[in-house]
Motif scaffolding. Sequence first.
Motif, PDB file in Angstrom:
ATOM      1  N   UNK A   1       0.840  -1.197   0.000  1.00  0.00           N
ATOM      2  CA  UNK A   1       0.000   0.000   0.000  1.00  0.00           C
ATOM      3  C   UNK A   1       0.869   1.238   0.000  1.00  0.00           C
ATOM      4  N   UNK A   2       0.545   2.165  -0.854  1.00  0.00           N
ATOM      5  CA  UNK A   2       1.146   3.502  -0.873  1.00  0.00           C
ATOM      6  C   UNK A   2       0.048   4.489  -0.480  1.00  0.00           C
ATOM      7  N   UNK A   3       0.281   5.354   0.520  1.00  0.00           N
ATOM      8  CA  UNK A   3       1.549   5.575   1.229  1.00  0.00           C
ATOM      9  C   UNK A   3       1.754   4.584   2.372  1.00  0.00           C
ATOM     10  N   UNK A   4       3.010   4.300   2.653  1.00  0.00           N
ATOM     11  CA  UNK A   4       3.366   3.441   3.780  1.00  0.00           C
ATOM     12  C   UNK A   4       4.873   3.495   3.981  1.00  0.00           C
ATOM     13  N   UNK A   5       5.312   2.921   5.105  1.00  0.00           N
ATOM     14  CA  UNK A   5       6.734   2.815   5.408  1.00  0.00           C
ATOM     15  C   UNK A   5       7.147   1.353   5.273  1.00  0.00           C
TER      16      UNK A   5
END
Length: 1009
Positions: free
Chosen positions: A81-85
């Motif tokens: 998943x974007x956004x994510x770290x």
Amino acid sequence: MIHINRYWEDLSVLQVNRETPRAHYIPYADAGSAKSGKRARSPFYQTLNGSWKFQYHRSVREVEEAFYEESADVSAWDELIVPSCWQVNGYDQLQYTNINYPFPCDPPYVPDNNPAGLYVREFNVSGHWDKKDKYIVFEGVNSCFYLWVNGKFAGYSQGSRVPAEFNVSSLLREGKNRIAVMVLKWCDGSYLEDQDAWRYTGIFRGVYLLARDSVHVRDVFNKQTFEDGFRKVTLLTELETTGQVAVRAELKDSEGSIVGTDEAAVDGKGTLRFEVTNPVLWNAEKPNLYQLYVHCGNEVLQFPVGFRQITITDGVFQINGQAVKLKGVNRHDSHPELGQTIPLNHMIKDLILMKKHNINTIRTSHYPNDSRFMDLCDEYGFYVIDEADLECHGMGTASEEWDDGNIHLLSQKPEWKASFLDRAIRMVERDKNHPSIVMWSMGNESGYDVNHIAMAEWTKSRDASIPIHYEGAASSQANPDVESLDMLSRMYASVQEIEAYAQDEKQKKPLFLCEYSHAMGNGPGDLKDYWDAIYKYPKLMGGCVWEWCDHGIKTETKDGTPFFAYGGDFGDKPNDGNFCIDGLITPDRKPHTGLLELKKVVAPIRIEAQDLRKGTINVTNLYDFIDLSHLGFYWKVEMDGLVVQQGQLGSIEAAPHGHQIATIPYNLPETSTGTYLLTLSCWLKEQTSWAEAGYEITFEQFVLPVQQVKESGDSLRQMFPLQAYQEGDILTIEGFDFCHSFDLYSGMIQKISKQGVNMLQAPAQLTIWRAPTDNDMHLKERWMNAGYDRTAMKTYSCEWTEIDGTSVEIKSDFSLGGDSRFTILHGEAIWRVDGTGEISVKLQVKVGEKQVYLPRFGLQLMMPQGMEEVEYLGFGPHESYIDKRQSVKKGRYLMTVDEMFEDYIMPQENGSRYGTEWAIVSNEQGMGIKFSSPEDFSLNVGHFTPEDLTRAAHNYELAKRKETTVHLDYKMSGVGSNSCGPELLESYRLNEKEFTFELRLLPVFKEDE
């Protein structure tokens, strides 16, 4: 390895093809959609957030060149998943480090094994966008990235926490498109991003496409000037366009009425002008926003406009001509599961919590926050210190020991100047239209030299209306040129230091505490002292507590027990342990008692007694811009915790910084056997965007002037006969309904019972040890070296005497000492048991002259399983200490033992109740012991001993005892904020070398009393 330019170690390349930074906005098709602020309502916006194909590599050298080509097969890649770290999704190493760089310090070079994340996403572009210019915007990518569109290189950018925008018009086509991104964990910019936080990587903020008219408004800068005081304001809207275009705009007030219009033909540069008479000003207490709608071709841009002026006059920080105190916190982007990816509702939750706790200022430590967060600050009303994404703290520790000279190195080097400037420019350009911003900050803990000066001078040339802050200039080895800085900033200066500054007439700038009162664990304990000084001196403009939230990561043990992890819990090296667990709230946003303390200390109302016999009080309005008409005032009078009178005050409408005398219509007796206490509560009359009606803003309490007299029944207490007999070292004392016993060898009571119910699980003992708090970290070793954590009691003599058949006295001489160390203290104990079963003890103590101050001194009892009910008259309902007690109310409380416990992620001393008059610890049937003293004492009741808490590194490691541990302390030293702040004030230390402590213990059946 992929064949690309190694921009990540090239100081001359900060970007390739990136657009010049601009103000943040989304273009809409009409004013109604623009007003909503909902991006999806714009036909010119297309999100690229969602599921992307992702492949992680431990090193960029492993990346194959073909991944970004249109024909590359990525079907077997992971979904991310974007956004994510990355790190919270199972890739790379979770690591927390405060100061130290997580790689060898060799600027501008980073390790060859530089982790890389590859992202690929396919998406469709509408045919309606054919004649539009098309841009892609990355709101935040850590630390640098390369971009390809449909197999063609599109650009490069670094600088993690500000947007990167690229014009990809020539690369996109109608229908299906493919975007590829390579993100590297480290680049030369990582030397400037050494913030005290978990080290996250990835596309952690939103990504989207914008379709623009071929000629459009590119940038907007709203500037304002006031005339005739604040009766007239002129708004100058500076425009930058991509060509010749007609622009018209309208300014609407908060009700939607048009207050001004203008239009112009603009070719590159132009200005719109609006004049508003008697504008409603913006401030944090009443954040009135006008809305500016800029129409150009098919687009409408919307900007909130808050009319406000920031000035510094005679060393006083002012907003709209009014002296303002900044009651702030430092806030990192931190989510317990998502890392630095912060959802909108999570931001709102933070802001509502801050509002509820009387916080008016946020320092965006230590980088610009999400642009949506800035919008929310405008709307909810917060003063923001917007901080550049700049910290190179690790330069100071790259040598064997701290080197204050090294931390200035990057700011001194001309080859780093562009990198420094880039971070100021991109922040200012993005955020320049936000009324919430009251200071620009040039970063944090990065030394101070010519590159910082260049940042500040550019910022002042671009926007002289907002003062500039940077704390690093206070360093003794910093460049002395501070002309471009508008205030002196300090971290963790003591109260004495800030008072000395305020009294120094040579100092002309205001003083701002950008960090103070370190809120780690059980703390902070010095808030009132700071704010007494800040309110006293106009030159002290306030400060920001470090920090807002604990940065724990939600995880679980091997057996599935959930907990919040900190540095080292993932095998990360180097790490700084639990130093990231240093906030006013938990990772899942539950307030610590430190936040409740801050709420009370910085409350916008001060209530002082004028004549309590007549019921008159003085209410001072500490709001800067609003009166008190929005608040209701409820009062009650209690006698020993029981309400005897109550009511509501009439209208109190004191003006900002004004005061009002009010009379409370209570009636007081001349004498009483109990204590009369007045409590005033200030609460919201109506619901707001952040709190419900009836929400308490603050309170105040006063002991009322009623003379206390003793109860006549006290004289009957010695009339009951008792029996005492000794068998070996055990002295047994029996009465009508009790049986107690003393161990004469140890000089301690070992049994307390009533009607056959045993009240003690183990012999009582004297103790001076508490489980060290986080703020004791620098003192812990001294305490342990002195033996405080391992004391044993030595009894030199113990004798008993029966007095008139109605009481027994036991007298002992004792000492406490630790292994391998000289004796810590000596004392005499005189115990007395009377015919009612009451046990009294008088302890006279002498502490060694050379001993460091004691953590505590008192009596510890271990009560049997089932003693779960705690009733007491004292301060509550939550924990309190000598220096952390402004937020508690004196009253009568009924709680369970578990409710007395404060659950800190790193176990430590917790749950003490300062200023207790009496307490009963019993089973649910009311069978237990009543504790009292001629002087208020400190009470602590729990299912863990200090040793249990000391041993545990995480709260899940605590094994709850069935027994109940009770501490009855003469005093306990304060908690302070010395984990990073100054040493505990002398007045809060248990540093007395001689003292007397008296206690009474009475076994009771409450239901029969």
